[in-house]
Design an enzyme around this catalytic site. Structure first.
Site, short mmCIF file in Angstrom:
data_model
loop_
_atom_site.label_atom_id
_atom_site.label_comp_id
_atom_site.label_asym_id
_atom_site.label_seq_id
_atom_site.Cartn_x
_atom_site.Cartn_y
_atom_site.Cartn_z
N LYS A 1 0.82 -1.21 0.00
CA LYS A 1 0.00 0.00 0.00
C LYS A 1 0.85 1.26 0.00
CE LYS A 1 -4.36 -1.78 1.71
NZ LYS A 1 -5.35 -1.82 2.80
N LYS B 1 -5.17 -10.37 -7.13
CA LYS B 1 -6.50 -10.51 -6.56
C LYS B 1 -7.48 -9.54 -7.21
CE LYS B 1 -8.45 -9.44 -2.16
NZ LYS B 1 -8.44 -9.40 -0.70
N LYS C 1 -11.36 -4.08 -5.45
CA LYS C 1 -12.39 -3.05 -5.54
C LYS C 1 -11.86 -1.82 -6.23
CE LYS C 1 -13.16 -3.43 -1.01
NZ LYS C 1 -13.77 -3.44 0.33
#
Ligand code: TRP
Length: 329
Positions: free
Chosen positions: A113, A195, A198
């Site tokens: 992140k 993955k 969103k």
């Protein structure tokens, strides 16, 4: 005997994907019968990135509506919004003081992140796992159903709990991960080695739970495959097709070999169409329920107020025990 306790949560950022649903929420529904379940909307965790306040409010309520439409039943489970139970933030501060900079800097999610949001590497992002530990430990959870990517966060939760217990005596239950073998990790349709996210910026990579049927069909038709044209599970060499097999298997309950058999001799075109159709069918009841819930904010409020009250009863007991043990008046 008391039922075992389950706690899980999803961050309220953006729309939920098919991956969130198959990897997490659809399993939560099955657990409601046999466990005491706490299902949380992790809106405090979302503050680690910048949100528009109005969007965050909407996303939080949308996620609540999705939990409900996915079959989480407020009569059986405690459904609540993290920020409404202040014990989460309170325990986080305490646990921060029992967590080392070294352990937090080893978290792969922190590293990922920080690379992704290089302009906003805030200390909340760094201590994100401590808030997650507080979420889990407040409820003395036995089991935490999460995707594979959260395994490291569970390990640090156990480490923090154990450290605290060693100093002050038995205070926290050590939680186990509950990581389903099937569909624990649904990957992107365009980039099947990461993955399904969103927040993916790749068009058609993620299927969202509120995508219209024709949109879903198109996304599957465009899904990346390979040139072999055999429906065969092989993550290494055929990540795209393997991901489609996982999705199909998660919905139909079929094992990989059964899916391979079903599509033996058929091409990718047929297979993709069939996967899309079963996803559309699976989401249909959820989507119509979602639309009616979102139109009823009073009902949603009733649910989250009740959920927070129930959650706080339990959380407050744990926090009091912690405060007593460490000497906070
Ligand atoms: N970090 C989790 C995720 O991104 C969400 C989460 C927050 C969570 N608190 C939790 C999951 C507690 C399980 C238990 O998916």
């Amino acid at each position: 005997m008391d039922k075992k306790v389950i706690l899980s949560g999803v961050q309220s950022t953006g729309n939920l994907t098919l991956g969130n649903y198959l990897g997490a929420i659809s399993n939560w529904k099955k657990m409601q019968e046999d466990y005491e379940c706490y299902y949380m909307i992790a809106n405090l965790h979302t503050l680690t990135i910048r949100n528009n306040p109005e969007t965050l409010r909407n996303n939080t309520l949308n996620l609540l509506a999705l939990y409900l439409s996915a079959g989480i039943d407020p009569k059986k489970s405690h459904i609540f919004i993290q920020s409404q139970v202040p014990e989460h933030a309170e325990l986080t501060w305490v646990l921060n003081c029992y967590t080392y900079m070294g352990e937090l800097s080893r978290m792969t999610q922190f590293k990922d992140k920080s690379a992704k949001h290089a302009d906003n590497i805030n200390s909340g992002l760094f201590t994100y796992p401590v808030l997650m530990a507080a979420d889990i430990l407040l409820y003395q959870a036995d089991l935490v159903p999460v995707g594979e990517d959260q395994r490291q966060h569970l390990e640090i939760t156990r480490d923090i709990a154990e450290r605290f217990n060693n100093i002050y005596g038995q205070t926290f239950k050590l939680p186990e991960g509950y990581i389903p073998k099937v569909a624990a990790r649904i990957m992107g349709l365009q980039e099947p080695t990461s993955k399904m996210s969103k927040s993916s910026s790749i068009p058609n990579d993620s299927v969202f739970l509120n995508d219209e049927p024709d949109v879903i069909m198109n996304k599957f038709k465009r899904a990346v495959t390979d040139s072999e044209n055999v429906v065969r599970y092989d993550v290494e060499n055929k990540p795209g097709i393997s991901n489609l097999i996982s999705i199909y298997g998660a919905i139909t309950g079929k094992k990989n070999e059964e899916v391979e058999e079903e599509f033996a001799g058929k091409g990718y075109g047929d297979f993709k169409k069939k996967v899309a159709e079963c996803v559309i069918e699976e989401l249909k009841p959820l989507q119509s329920e979602y639309k009616s819930l979102i139109a009823n904010p009073d009902y949603l409020k009733e649910i989250y107020v009740e959920g927070a009250n129930k959650a706080e009863e339990k959380a407050a007991k744990t926090l009091k025990d912690v405060y007593d043990k460490i000497g906070l008046i």
